[in-house]
Design a protein around this motif. Structure first.
Motif, PDB file in Angstrom:
ATOM      1  N   PHE A  30       0.831  -1.202   0.000  1.00  0.00           N
ATOM      2  CA  PHE A  30       0.000   0.000   0.000  1.00  0.00           C
ATOM      3  C   PHE A  30       0.870   1.257   0.000  1.00  0.00           C
ATOM      4  CE2 PHE A  30      -2.317   3.173   2.588  1.00  0.00           C
ATOM      5  CZ  PHE A  30      -3.363   3.406   1.719  1.00  0.00           C
ATOM      6  N   SER A  31       1.907   1.276   0.822  1.00  0.00           N
ATOM      7  CA  SER A  31       2.806   2.433   0.878  1.00  0.00           C
ATOM      8  C   SER A  31       3.538   2.630  -0.441  1.00  0.00           C
ATOM      9  CB  SER A  31       3.819   2.261   2.013  1.00  0.00           C
ATOM     10  OG  SER A  31       3.167   2.288   3.251  1.00  0.00           O
ATOM     11  N   ILE A  32       3.976   1.551  -1.052  1.00  0.00           N
ATOM     12  CA  ILE A  32       4.672   1.655  -2.342  1.00  0.00           C
ATOM     13  C   ILE A  32       3.730   2.204  -3.412  1.00  0.00           C
ATOM     14  CG2 ILE A  32       5.681   0.283  -4.210  1.00  0.00           C
ATOM     15  CD1 ILE A  32       6.887  -1.515  -1.979  1.00  0.00           C
ATOM     16  N   ILE A  33       2.512   1.714  -3.442  1.00  0.00           N
ATOM     17  CA  ILE A  33       1.555   2.185  -4.444  1.00  0.00           C
ATOM     18  C   ILE A  33       1.231   3.660  -4.239  1.00  0.00           C
ATOM     19  CG2 ILE A  33      -0.865   1.996  -5.192  1.00  0.00           C
ATOM     20  CD1 ILE A  33      -0.556  -1.032  -4.850  1.00  0.00           C
ATOM     21  N   MET A  34       1.030   4.070  -3.009  1.00  0.00           N
ATOM     22  CA  MET A  34       0.681   5.475  -2.760  1.00  0.00           C
ATOM     23  C   MET A  34       1.860   6.401  -3.048  1.00  0.00           C
ATOM     24  SD  MET A  34      -2.429   5.198  -2.260  1.00  0.00           S
ATOM     25  CE  MET A  34      -2.693   6.934  -2.112  1.00  0.00           C
ATOM     26  N   GLY A  35       3.064   5.996  -2.693  1.00  0.00           N
ATOM     27  CA  GLY A  35       4.241   6.810  -2.994  1.00  0.00           C
ATOM     28  C   GLY A  35       4.457   6.938  -4.492  1.00  0.00           C
ATOM     29  N   THR A  36       4.285   5.838  -5.216  1.00  0.00           N
ATOM     30  CA  THR A  36       4.438   5.865  -6.671  1.00  0.00           C
ATOM     31  C   THR A  36       3.373   6.749  -7.314  1.00  0.00           C
ATOM     32  OG1 THR A  36       5.351   3.633  -6.611  1.00  0.00           O
ATOM     33  CG2 THR A  36       4.549   4.429  -8.744  1.00  0.00           C
ATOM     34  N   THR A  37       2.148   6.632  -6.849  1.00  0.00           N
ATOM     35  CA  THR A  37       1.061   7.452  -7.383  1.00  0.00           C
ATOM     36  C   THR A  37       1.339   8.937  -7.177  1.00  0.00           C
ATOM     37  OG1 THR A  37      -0.524   5.689  -6.930  1.00  0.00           O
ATOM     38  CG2 THR A  37      -1.420   7.901  -7.258  1.00  0.00           C
ATOM     39  N   ALA A  38       1.777   9.295  -5.968  1.00  0.00           N
ATOM     40  CA  ALA A  38       2.067  10.701  -5.693  1.00  0.00           C
ATOM     41  C   ALA A  38       3.239  11.191  -6.530  1.00  0.00           C
ATOM     42  CB  ALA A  38       2.367  10.894  -4.200  1.00  0.00           C
ATOM     43  N   GLY A  39       4.278  10.387  -6.654  1.00  0.00           N
ATOM     44  CA  GLY A  39       5.435  10.787  -7.452  1.00  0.00           C
ATOM     45  C   GLY A  39       5.079  11.001  -8.915  1.00  0.00           C
ATOM     46  N   VAL A  40       4.307  10.091  -9.486  1.00  0.00           N
ATOM     47  CA  VAL A  40       3.900  10.222 -10.894  1.00  0.00           C
ATOM     48  C   VAL A  40       2.995  11.439 -11.074  1.00  0.00           C
ATOM     49  CG1 VAL A  40       2.533   9.127 -12.720  1.00  0.00           C
ATOM     50  CG2 VAL A  40       4.216   7.791 -11.457  1.00  0.00           C
ATOM     51  N   ALA A  41       2.068  11.636 -10.162  1.00  0.00           N
ATOM     52  CA  ALA A  41       1.151  12.776 -10.264  1.00  0.00           C
ATOM     53  C   ALA A  41       1.917  14.100 -10.163  1.00  0.00           C
ATOM     54  CB  ALA A  41       0.084  12.690  -9.184  1.00  0.00           C
ATOM     55  N   LEU A  42       2.879  14.168  -9.246  1.00  0.00           N
ATOM     56  CA  LEU A  42       3.668  15.396  -9.134  1.00  0.00           C
ATOM     57  C   LEU A  42       4.524  15.626 -10.368  1.00  0.00           C
ATOM     58  CD1 LEU A  42       4.672  15.249  -5.379  1.00  0.00           C
ATOM     59  CD2 LEU A  42       3.166  16.917  -6.462  1.00  0.00           C
ATOM     60  N   TYR A  43       5.047  14.560 -10.945  1.00  0.00           N
ATOM     61  CA  TYR A  43       5.829  14.693 -12.170  1.00  0.00           C
ATOM     62  C   TYR A  43       4.946  15.218 -13.305  1.00  0.00           C
ATOM     63  CZ  TYR A  43       8.942  13.726 -16.038  1.00  0.00           C
ATOM     64  OH  TYR A  43       9.721  13.861 -17.149  1.00  0.00           O
ATOM     65  N   VAL A  44       3.742  14.683 -13.410  1.00  0.00           N
ATOM     66  CA  VAL A  44       2.813  15.152 -14.440  1.00  0.00           C
ATOM     67  C   VAL A  44       2.459  16.618 -14.213  1.00  0.00           C
ATOM     68  CG1 VAL A  44       0.450  14.877 -15.336  1.00  0.00           C
ATOM     69  CG2 VAL A  44       1.893  12.877 -14.973  1.00  0.00           C
ATOM     70  N   PHE A  45       2.249  16.998 -12.963  1.00  0.00           N
ATOM     71  CA  PHE A  45       1.992  18.417 -12.653  1.00  0.00           C
ATOM     72  C   PHE A  45       3.185  19.274 -13.062  1.00  0.00           C
ATOM     73  CE2 PHE A  45      -1.580  19.272  -9.432  1.00  0.00           C
ATOM     74  CZ  PHE A  45      -2.451  18.455 -10.118  1.00  0.00           C
ATOM     75  N   GLY A  46       4.401  18.748 -12.893  1.00  0.00           N
ATOM     76  CA  GLY A  46       5.593  19.484 -13.306  1.00  0.00           C
ATOM     77  C   GLY A  46       5.674  19.627 -14.808  1.00  0.00           C
ATOM     78  N   VAL A  47       5.358  18.577 -15.535  1.00  0.00           N
ATOM     79  CA  VAL A  47       5.397  18.622 -17.003  1.00  0.00           C
ATOM     80  C   VAL A  47       4.333  19.579 -17.538  1.00  0.00           C
ATOM     81  CG1 VAL A  47       4.972  17.244 -19.083  1.00  0.00           C
ATOM     82  CG2 VAL A  47       6.419  16.343 -17.268  1.00  0.00           C
ATOM     83  N   LEU A  48       3.159  19.586 -16.910  1.00  0.00           N
ATOM     84  CA  LEU A  48       2.077  20.456 -17.358  1.00  0.00           C
ATOM     85  C   LEU A  48       2.282  21.911 -16.940  1.00  0.00           C
ATOM     86  CD1 LEU A  48      -1.035  18.193 -16.640  1.00  0.00           C
ATOM     87  CD2 LEU A  48       0.079  18.639 -18.835  1.00  0.00           C
TER      88      LEU A  48
END
Length: 167
Positions: A30-48
């Motif tokens: 659960f922790s790995i999935i949530m950390g990965t989700t947050a990291g990907v979402a923040l990266y997408v926010f950075g790209v956008l």
């Protein structure tokens, strides 16, 4: 407890240990999935361009959130603070979007991800997982909610063991 067949697969203490270890494994997944989700979402926010520093620090923020998810109840809030603070100091408008992002991630976590992961790892229906958490919190507060899933897992193994050995 009634005597088992004498094998490790039918030893009650071993079954209980496996149930608790499945809970710990579920918590780590659960922790790995949530950390990965947050990291990907923040990266997408950075790209956008919504949160420019998100692309630069996405991995660090994701790892930090994943570690904080191991702390029940306050961990998700602690994990969201660094990206929100960085966004606040760079552009207050982007801080609002980052806060909304983490609010959405937490809603997804609580209503979809956690029941599915713990339901699968503990071999319990996800609705029962939700009700166990609610009941534990209602009866004993935060401590009850923390102990609800491990206790539910042990109760499941106990019921299965007794149903095999009592006639």
């Amino acid at each position: 407890m009634p005597d088992g067949a004498g094998t490790r697969a039918d030893d009650y203490p071993t079954l209980v240990q496996h149930a608790v270890s499945r809970y710990v494994g579920g918590q780590l997944l659960f922790s790995i999935i949530m950390g990965t989700t947050a990291g990907v979402a923040l990266y997408v926010f950075g790209v956008l361009g919504i949160f420019p520093d998100g692309r630069k620090y996405a991995v660090g923020f994701g790892v930090f959130l994943g570690l904080m998810e191991l702390i029940p109840y306050v961990g998700p809030f602690l994990g969201a603070l660094p990206p929100i603070l960085v966004a606040l100091f760079t552009d207050p408008f982007s801080a609002v979007w980052v806060a909304v992002l983490f609010l959405g991630i937490q809603q997804l976590e609580g209503h979809v991800v956690a029941p599915q992961i713990f339901g699968h790892t503990l071999r319990i229906n996800p609705l029962v997982v939700i009700f166990a958490l609610l009941l534990g919190e209602q009866l004993y507060g935060v401590v009850g909610a923390l102990m609800a899933l491990p206790i539910l897992s042990v109760l499941r193994e106990t019921a299965l063991y007794l149903s095999r050995h009592l006639t």
